[in-house]
Design a protein around this motif. Structure first.
Motif, mmCIF file in Angstrom:
data_model
loop_
_atom_site.group_PDB
_atom_site.id
_atom_site.type_symbol
_atom_site.label_atom_id
_atom_site.label_comp_id
_atom_site.label_asym_id
_atom_site.label_seq_id
_atom_site.Cartn_x
_atom_site.Cartn_y
_atom_site.Cartn_z
ATOM 1 N N TYR A 234 0.831 -0.981 -0.112
ATOM 2 C CA TYR A 234 0.037 0.063 0.073
ATOM 3 C C TYR A 234 0.712 1.235 0.118
ATOM 4 O O TYR A 234 0.756 2.091 -0.899
ATOM 5 N N GLY A 235 1.678 1.339 0.739
ATOM 6 C CA GLY A 235 2.862 2.388 0.870
ATOM 7 C C GLY A 235 3.293 2.839 -0.298
ATOM 8 O O GLY A 235 3.532 3.799 -0.999
ATOM 9 N N LEU A 236 4.025 1.572 -0.917
ATOM 10 C CA LEU A 236 4.590 1.624 -2.355
ATOM 11 C C LEU A 236 3.774 2.115 -3.402
ATOM 12 O O LEU A 236 4.152 2.973 -4.141
ATOM 13 N N MET A 237 2.670 1.630 -3.569
ATOM 14 C CA MET A 237 1.728 1.968 -4.638
ATOM 15 C C MET A 237 1.318 3.160 -4.607
ATOM 16 O O MET A 237 0.851 3.887 -5.512
ATOM 17 N N GLU A 238 0.749 3.797 -3.197
ATOM 18 C CA GLU A 238 0.225 4.931 -3.076
ATOM 19 C C GLU A 238 1.224 6.188 -3.080
ATOM 20 O O GLU A 238 0.813 7.024 -2.690
ATOM 21 N N SER A 239 2.392 5.950 -3.255
ATOM 22 C CA SER A 239 3.322 6.858 -3.393
ATOM 23 C C SER A 239 3.011 8.032 -4.210
ATOM 24 O O SER A 239 3.392 9.138 -4.031
ATOM 25 N N SER A 240 2.629 7.409 -5.511
ATOM 26 C CA SER A 240 2.281 8.605 -6.411
ATOM 27 C C SER A 240 1.120 9.303 -6.123
ATOM 28 O O SER A 240 1.107 10.508 -6.484
ATOM 29 N N ASN A 241 0.320 8.883 -5.359
ATOM 30 C CA ASN A 241 -0.904 9.763 -4.751
ATOM 31 C C ASN A 241 -0.677 10.457 -3.633
ATOM 32 O O ASN A 241 -0.973 11.839 -3.454
ATOM 33 N N LEU A 242 -0.179 9.892 -2.520
ATOM 34 C CA LEU A 242 0.364 10.604 -1.150
ATOM 35 C C LEU A 242 1.492 11.261 -1.348
ATOM 36 O O LEU A 242 1.315 12.284 -0.525
ATOM 37 N N GLY A 243 2.601 11.109 -2.365
ATOM 38 C CA GLY A 243 3.730 11.669 -2.175
ATOM 39 C C GLY A 243 4.685 11.326 -1.256
ATOM 40 O O GLY A 243 4.245 10.561 -0.278
ATOM 41 N N PHE A 244 6.017 11.314 -1.627
ATOM 42 C CA PHE A 244 6.934 10.720 -0.445
ATOM 43 C C PHE A 244 7.229 11.153 0.745
ATOM 44 O O PHE A 244 7.748 10.819 1.540
ATOM 45 N N GLY A 245 6.451 12.482 0.967
ATOM 46 C CA GLY A 245 6.560 13.039 2.321
ATOM 47 C C GLY A 245 5.512 12.761 3.136
ATOM 48 O O GLY A 245 5.371 13.499 4.199
ATOM 49 N N SER A 246 4.601 11.927 2.771
ATOM 50 C CA SER A 246 3.484 11.414 3.507
ATOM 51 C C SER A 246 3.472 10.938 4.601
ATOM 52 O O SER A 246 4.366 9.945 4.525
#
Length: 529
Positions: A234-246
């Motif tokens: 989840y963390g890896l795939m949602e990085s594009s939506n959440l941003g790496f600073g999330s």
């Protein structure tokens, strides 16, 4: 395509358990019919979903992250629960659990076809994964329980041959259904097949049990590994939506790592672990699983993006894209007997060193095509060489895994290795998805930097990068500027695809090196570390 890749230790699972009471001769035909149809249904369905992803992206408004979840949620549930599914079959009845898996898979396929949003499709795919976790080990265990050892080789040959043929024909049929009717029929075509399997199984396939099966199953371990992998992915795939600073992204990854560490601890203390940690005392077992992880991560990651390249960039129809990789399974089918002979002649070490090198060459050929060109001069040679490399690798990998542990652990070792191959593509799609997005975004920005675009159009393109090759072109541009942006999008995807495939080349070469270090020169008793 990713989930239909032949698993390295299917034969190992079949050979792992002795046949206590062979079924009658008349029933053996129906056992093969049910198990072949069951495995083929899964292979066909998961191949079809791969080529349907570009259509789903446009019709359901899915982002690149959403399409990754459509593929990965299945692998997550199947890979996490497949060992539990096999244990349930031994305890509750192999036919019963197999039929339950088929029924669950059918219901989920129906729900997938009726999905009206990407979230509902992802949920239905999760249920499909649970069905697959019961169906796949059940089909292998039924063959093992029904055929004595002197007949099992022929049964495996028929099962492997027909499933390989379905892997080749299924994509073409599914692609034609998607192109002429709807992507929904790619799922609905499973319904008549699963109904036939249920009828044959209940009426003509004998039930079998394992009287020595443990009474307590490792449900806690299964829950921990599924939740842990799910949180990390989840963390890896949602990085594009959440941003790496999330904070949510890093919290999910941290939670996943914690749960996976807890899983390892539980497996060292529970009475009947789904993954006995003691197996990893064998250097050869560790090496074969690392090699499996690398080979199937490469395939899963590269072949996930391959249909997007063919359909959205190269302009292939869905049917043509479905047929593009047919040389791959056909090569494995034609060369299966030859590759088995390599093990007899040379042992497992040399083929497992050479096979990944050929796989790396196949990926190298896949880097060369740009935009356009004849299939026969671009992707056909790559598919052919890739099939050759995998044909050299799979049979020796099965032999090496089965020879790396004591006889009493062969079934568990084969199951662990199959789970590793399934979960490898899950992690690859997540990690290589990040690489693809980063490279695509930077390449698109670089290629449009020289274009005379309004700032609003540049920001629009930056926001559209999450859709990769399906990114929309900003409105209000001149025809020439619009054409230039479309070209830039296509080439940005090609640059990203080449980067992903380049990583696959490196990992395949690493796999060859690992085989050289960890695989014994000649078969012997398991080596301990």
């Amino acid at each position: 395509m990713t989930a239909s890749i032949p698993q390295p230790c299917d034969q190992g699972v079949i050979y792992a358990k002795p046949c206590v009471s062979p079924c009658r001769q008349q029933a053996k035909v129906w056992v093969l019919a049910a198990t072949i149809l069951g495995s083929s249904t899964v292979f066909i369905s998961n191949t079809v979903i791969n080529v349907a992803l570009p259509t789903l992206q446009s019709q359901l408004g899915a982002t690149a992250s959403d399409t990754q979840w459509v593929m990965s949620i299945y692998s997550l549930l199947q890979g996490s629960l497949v060992l539990v599914g096999g244990a349930l079959g031994d305890r509750l009845g192999r036919r019963r659990v197999f039929v339950l898996g088929v029924g669950l898979f059918a219901i989920a396929s129906l729900a997938c076809g009726f999905a009206d949003s990407v979230n509902s499709l992802i949920f239905a795919r999760a249920v499909q994964g649970m069905g697959g976790a019961l169906l796949i080990p059940g089909s292998l265990a039924i063959i093992s329980a029904s055929f004595p050892e002197n007949e099992r080789g022929a049964a495996i040959g028929l099962w492997s041959g027909f499933t390989a043929i379905s892997t080749a024909i299924g994509p073409i049929l599914g692609g034609w259904l998607i192109e002429t009717l709807s992507w929904r029929w790619g799922f609905w075509m499973n319904i008549p097949l699963t109904l036939a399997i249920v009828v044959i199984s209940l009426r003509l396939v004998p039930e079998s049990y394992d009287s020595n099966a443990p009474k307590q199953l490792d449900y806690i371990g299964a829950l921990l590994v599924a939740a842990g992998l799910g949180a990390v992915v989840y963390g890896l795939m949602e990085s594009s939506n959440l941003g790496f600073g999330s904070w949510l992204l890093w919290s999910a990854i941290a939670l996943g790592i914690f749960l996976l560490m807890a899983f390892v601890r539980v497996e060292t203390h529970v009475r009947n672990p789904m993954m006995p940690v003691s197996l990893f005392r064998s250097r050869m077992f560790v090496g074969t699983n690392l090699l499996t992880l690398l080979i199937y991560a490469n395939l899963g990651g590269v072949l996930f993006f391959f249909p997007f390249n063919l359909i959205q960039v190269q302009g292939y129809s869905t049917t043509a894209a479905s047929a593009a990789l047919v040389p791959f399974p056909l090569m494995m089918f034609v060369l299966s007997r030859w590759s088995g002979g390599l093990v007899d002649q040379y042992g497992a070490r040399k083929p497992l060193m050479f096979g990944p090198l050929v796989v790396a060459l196949g990926y190298g050929l896949m880097i060369l095509p740009g935009v356009g060109g004849s299939y026969w001069l671009t992707f056909f040679p790559a598919a052919l060489v890739l099939g050759l490399g995998m044909a050299i690798s799979v049979a020796p990998l099965t032999t090496a895994v089965m020879g790396s542990v004591e006889d009493r652990y062969v079934g568990t070792a084969s199951g662990v290795n199959n789970a590793v191959s399934t979960l490898a593509s899950l992690l690859a799609i997540a990690l290589l998805g990040i690489v693809m997005l980063v490279v695509f975004s930077s390449s698109l920005a670089a290629q449009t930097a020289s274009l005379d675009l309004p700032e609003a159009a540049r920001q629009f393109l930056a926001d559209q990068a999450v859709n990769l090759a399906a990114a929309d072109v900003p409105s209000g541009l001149s025809p020439s500027a619009q054409q230039a942006v479309e070209t830039a999008i296509n080439w940005a995807f090609v640059v990203g695809f080449r980067t992903v495939v380049g990583i696959a080349v490196g990992l395949a070469l690493l796999g060859s090196a690992i085989a050289a270090v960890t695989i014994e020169r000649q078969p012997s008793r398991p080596q301990r570390i």
